[in-house]
Structure formats: C-alpha cells, structure tokens
Design a protein around this motif. Structure first.
Motif, short mmCIF file in Angstrom:
data_model
loop_
_atom_site.label_atom_id
_atom_site.label_comp_id
_atom_site.label_asym_id
_atom_site.label_seq_id
_atom_site.Cartn_x
_atom_site.Cartn_y
_atom_site.Cartn_z
N GLU A 168 0.82 -1.21 0.00
CA GLU A 168 0.00 0.00 0.00
C GLU A 168 0.86 1.26 0.00
O GLU A 168 0.56 2.22 -0.70
CB GLU A 168 -0.96 0.00 1.19
CG GLU A 168 -2.07 -1.01 1.06
CD GLU A 168 -2.85 -0.89 -0.24
OE1 GLU A 168 -3.23 0.24 -0.61
OE2 GLU A 168 -3.07 -1.92 -0.89
N SER A 169 1.92 1.27 0.80
CA SER A 169 2.78 2.45 0.82
C SER A 169 3.56 2.56 -0.48
O SER A 169 3.84 3.67 -0.95
CB SER A 169 3.71 2.43 2.03
OG SER A 169 4.56 1.30 1.97
N ALA A 170 3.90 1.43 -1.09
CA ALA A 170 4.59 1.47 -2.39
C ALA A 170 3.67 2.04 -3.46
O ALA A 170 4.10 2.84 -4.29
CB ALA A 170 5.04 0.06 -2.77
N LYS A 171 2.40 1.67 -3.42
CA LYS A 171 1.43 2.21 -4.39
C LYS A 171 1.25 3.71 -4.19
O LYS A 171 1.13 4.46 -5.16
CB LYS A 171 0.09 1.47 -4.26
CG LYS A 171 0.16 0.03 -4.71
CD LYS A 171 -1.12 -0.70 -4.40
CE LYS A 171 -0.97 -2.19 -4.64
NZ LYS A 171 -2.16 -2.94 -4.24
N LYS A 172 1.25 4.16 -2.93
CA LYS A 172 1.13 5.60 -2.67
C LYS A 172 2.36 6.34 -3.17
O LYS A 172 2.25 7.46 -3.69
CB LYS A 172 0.94 5.85 -1.17
CG LYS A 172 -0.43 5.48 -0.67
CD LYS A 172 -0.60 5.79 0.80
CE LYS A 172 -1.98 5.36 1.26
NZ LYS A 172 -2.18 5.63 2.68
N LEU A 173 3.54 5.73 -3.03
CA LEU A 173 4.77 6.35 -3.53
C LEU A 173 4.75 6.44 -5.06
O LEU A 173 5.14 7.46 -5.63
CB LEU A 173 5.98 5.55 -3.04
CG LEU A 173 7.34 6.15 -3.36
CD1 LEU A 173 7.48 7.53 -2.75
CD2 LEU A 173 8.43 5.24 -2.85
#
Length: 180
Positions: A168-173
């Motif tokens: 999820e944090s990778a997708k936000k990045l």
C-alpha cells in the motif's frame, strides 16, 4: 444512402452540443467585453453619463442576460457531472448486491465535497502498475518488464520498493511520483 457516419452517437451529440454552447458563451463574453471596453473608454474620457447610457440600453441588458444564462447553464452542467460522479463513486454494495448505505446517507456523503469520495485515477493507475510489475505465475513477462521499466523511469527502484515497503505504501509512492 445510409452510412454509419451520418448518425451521431449520443456521446458525439453531447460533445457537439457542449461545443456549440461554449462557442455561444464565448461570443457573448466577447460582446460583453466590447461593451465594457467602450464603457470604460467613455468613463476615461469623462463621459460617465454616456457610459451609463450605453450599459442601460436594451442591447446591453440582453447581452448581459444571455451571458449570465449561458454561464449559469455551463456551471449547472459541470456541477451535475461532478456530483453524479461522486454519487457513483460512493455506491457500495454487500455480497447480495444490496446497497450498504441508505440513499439519504449516500446523498450526505455525496454533498460533503471536502471529503474524499473514492480512489483517484492516479491511485488506480499506481495500483495497476504495481500489480503488473509484481507479475505472477500467469503474468506476461514482457508486460512485467515494461511495468518495471516504467517504475524505473519514475525514478523508483523496483527491488528496493518491493522489499522495503508494504504494497500500500509502495502504491502511494508510485502515485506521488505519477503526480510529479
């Protein structure tokens, strides 16, 4: 002789109507600008009575009224599209296909424009790009490699992104990089 090109699709008809309305609004805006320019020149020349007489003519009132009507019409159309999109984004259904919110609660959330209604297109694209780069058993290796090259073109390291971050944090990045 009947051709498929002689009949317009509903979408093309809407686009054509929007263009006609925008052109009419532009023409009315230009007419209003000319009237305002003439009035300001008259005021600058010291003929305030002439400027007020020009603006008080029936033609001036008609141009102002037509411009206001077109402007309100376009604003209403844009607002309708915006709220219809939010209404659809807030449609949640349970496993049986029944809506989870009452229509009144859904209307309240639709009208709460300061709150986010759903995922943005950029977030959806980032999730799709992450999923393609992640690959899998039945994934096309060419598409997987293209997705990883796209992530590298965004200035991100795929291996570091996958190992160091949660999905999820990778997708936000990725979404943040797509925004820049």
């Amino acid at each position: 002789m009947h051709s498929a090109y002689t009949t317009l699709s509903p979408r093309r008809t809407r686009v054509r109507i929007k263009k006609i309305i925008a052109a009419a609004g532009g023409a009315l805006g230009a007419s209003g600008s000319v009237a305002a320019l003439v009035a300001s020149i008259a005021v600058a020349a010291g003929a305030t009575a002439g400027a007020s007489a020009l603006l008080a003519t029936p033609v001036g009132w008609a141009l102002a009224g037509a411009a206001a009507a077109v402007g309100l019409g376009l604003a209403t159309y844009k607002a309708w599209k915006y709220f219809a999109k939010r209404w659809e984004q807030l449609a949640e259904h349970d496993a049986d296909g029944k809506p989870t919110r009452s229509p009144l609660a859904r209307l309240g959330k639709t009208l709460a424009v300061w709150k986010k209604a759903g995922p943005a297109k950029r977030e959806e694209y980032a999730a799709a790009l992450y999923g393609m780069a992640e690959g899998g058993q039945d994934a096309d290796p060419v598409r997987t490699e293209e997705a990883r090259k796209t992530i590298a073109a965004l200035g991100l390291d795929w291996d570091g992104l996958r190992m160091a971050a949660q999905p999820e944090s990778a997708k936000k990045l990725i979404a943040a990089k797509l925004a820049s």
